[in-house]
Design a protein around this motif. Structure first.
Motif, PDB file in Angstrom:
ATOM      1  N   ARG A  45       0.834  -1.203   0.000  1.00 44.63           N
ATOM      2  CA  ARG A  45       0.000   0.000   0.000  1.00 44.63           C
ATOM      3  C   ARG A  45       0.871   1.256   0.000  1.00 44.63           C
ATOM      4  NH1 ARG A  45      -5.038  -1.653   3.990  1.00 44.63           N
ATOM      5  NH2 ARG A  45      -4.597  -3.873   4.098  1.00 44.63           N
ATOM      6  N   ASN A 100     -15.845   6.065   6.756  1.00 45.14           N
ATOM      7  CA  ASN A 100     -16.065   6.078   5.310  1.00 45.14           C
ATOM      8  C   ASN A 100     -15.443   7.308   4.644  1.00 45.14           C
ATOM      9  OD1 ASN A 100     -17.450   3.625   5.149  1.00 45.14           O
ATOM     10  ND2 ASN A 100     -19.391   4.597   5.692  1.00 45.14           N
ATOM     11  N   ALA A 103     -11.653   6.797   4.403  1.00 43.17           N
ATOM     12  CA  ALA A 103     -11.333   5.813   3.367  1.00 43.17           C
ATOM     13  C   ALA A 103     -11.463   6.424   1.976  1.00 43.17           C
ATOM     14  CB  ALA A 103     -12.242   4.597   3.499  1.00 43.17           C
ATOM     15  N   SER A 126      -2.943   3.698  -6.613  1.00 47.35           N
ATOM     16  CA  SER A 126      -3.403   4.938  -6.010  1.00 47.35           C
ATOM     17  C   SER A 126      -3.147   6.127  -6.921  1.00 47.35           C
ATOM     18  CB  SER A 126      -2.699   5.161  -4.667  1.00 47.35           C
ATOM     19  OG  SER A 126      -3.038   6.414  -4.130  1.00 47.35           O
ATOM     20  N   ALA A 137      -5.976   6.683   4.813  1.00 48.47           N
ATOM     21  CA  ALA A 137      -6.980   6.002   3.998  1.00 48.47           C
ATOM     22  C   ALA A 137      -6.787   4.496   4.062  1.00 48.47           C
ATOM     23  CB  ALA A 137      -6.909   6.482   2.556  1.00 48.47           C
ATOM     24  N   ALA A 138      -5.536   4.046   4.053  1.00 49.65           N
ATOM     25  CA  ALA A 138      -5.255   2.613   4.157  1.00 49.65           C
ATOM     26  C   ALA A 138      -5.711   2.064   5.506  1.00 49.65           C
ATOM     27  CB  ALA A 138      -3.768   2.355   3.954  1.00 49.65           C
ATOM     28  N   ARG A 141      -9.522   1.796   5.318  1.00 47.14           N
ATOM     29  CA  ARG A 141      -9.961   0.657   4.508  1.00 47.14           C
ATOM     30  C   ARG A 141      -9.703  -0.666   5.221  1.00 47.14           C
ATOM     31  NH1 ARG A 141      -7.432   3.501   0.432  1.00 47.14           N
ATOM     32  NH2 ARG A 141      -5.762   1.935   0.319  1.00 47.14           N
ATOM     33  N   ILE A 144     -12.509  -1.117   7.582  1.00 46.78           N
ATOM     34  CA  ILE A 144     -13.724  -1.522   6.860  1.00 46.78           C
ATOM     35  C   ILE A 144     -13.657  -3.002   6.507  1.00 46.78           C
ATOM     36  CG2 ILE A 144     -14.971  -1.247   4.673  1.00 46.78           C
ATOM     37  CD1 ILE A 144     -14.267   1.770   4.855  1.00 46.78           C
ATOM     38  N   ASP A 145     -12.504  -3.445   6.003  1.00 47.25           N
ATOM     39  CA  ASP A 145     -12.339  -4.857   5.655  1.00 47.25           C
ATOM     40  C   ASP A 145     -12.502  -5.748   6.881  1.00 47.25           C
ATOM     41  OD1 ASP A 145     -11.858  -4.151   3.036  1.00 47.25           O
ATOM     42  OD2 ASP A 145      -9.675  -4.324   3.182  1.00 47.25           O
TER      43      ASP A 145
END
Length: 205
Positions: A45, A100, A103, A126, A137-138, A141, A144-145
């Motif tokens: 990433r 959100n 992300a 990216s 952001a990583a 995310r 979220i995952d």
């Protein structure tokens, strides 16, 4: 033991070994050290070793942590959340919106590679040049995952005395995040039983 970036972020609030709570992200230097310790989880990433946190990045990461820990508290409900911040959790709708939004700060596009001999693989490219934006952001995310994956069902808040960690159960009967917490919890239970027996024996009939 399997590691998750979201769990590592939540675990930057931890028991300090002396009855209190420590924050690994309390300073920009500590935040930089934590980022670099996550280099393996961030691999592919961004290059974590190239990022030095300033106060602005530290605040961004700690705000994201608040959202993640609030959603962890929701995930373990109706069991109690970590006592470290149970009294000041970010509201769930605010936590979701914040997660959100963070992300979405990095625009990424999926790319598929398919070598002549081998299986196809995908990677995210990216369009963001700022590594600090890419980092937060990583982290979002990853949360979220984690929260949308099967490990959410195994997420627990450790109930050992003084522990403030969240952990993912690795087997069905696991109650604590690590063996030392189990030893401390069993010792506390034994002490309580002894006190109850002593108090009961000294009470006049």
């Amino acid at each position: 033991m399997e590691r998750w970036l979201a769990l590592e972020l939540a675990s930057t609030i931890r028991h300090d070994g002396d009855g209190g709570v420590a924050d690994d992200l309390a300073t920009a230097h500590g935040t930089t050290r934590w980022i670099q310790a996550q280099a393996d989880l961030l691999a592919g990433r961004l290059q974590a070793g190239e990022i030095a946190a300033d106060e602005g990045l530290r605040i961004e990461i700690t705000e994201l942590r608040k959202a993640v820990r609030a959603l962890f508290a929701r995930a373990v409900s109706p069991a109690p959340p970590s006592p470290a911040d149970a009294h000041r959790l970010m509201p769930t709708d605010q936590a979701l919106a914040h997660l959100n939004a963070v992300a979405a700060r990095e625009r990424v596009v999926p790319q598929m590679d398919w070598p002549p001999e081998g299986a196809p693989t995908t990677r995210l490219l990216s369009a963001e040049s700022d590594p600090k934006v890419r980092l937060v952001a990583a982290l979002a995310r990853a949360a979220i995952d984690f929260l949308s994956g099967p490990q959410r069902e195994r997420l627990r808040a450790c109930t050992a005395p003084r522990c403030v960690r969240y952990f993912v159960k690795s087997h069905g009967r696991q109650e604590w995040c690590k063996s030392s917490c189990g030893n401390r919890a069993r010792a506390a239970r034994h002490y309580r039983r002894q006190r109850m027996a002593t108090d009961g024996g000294s009470t006049p009939s």
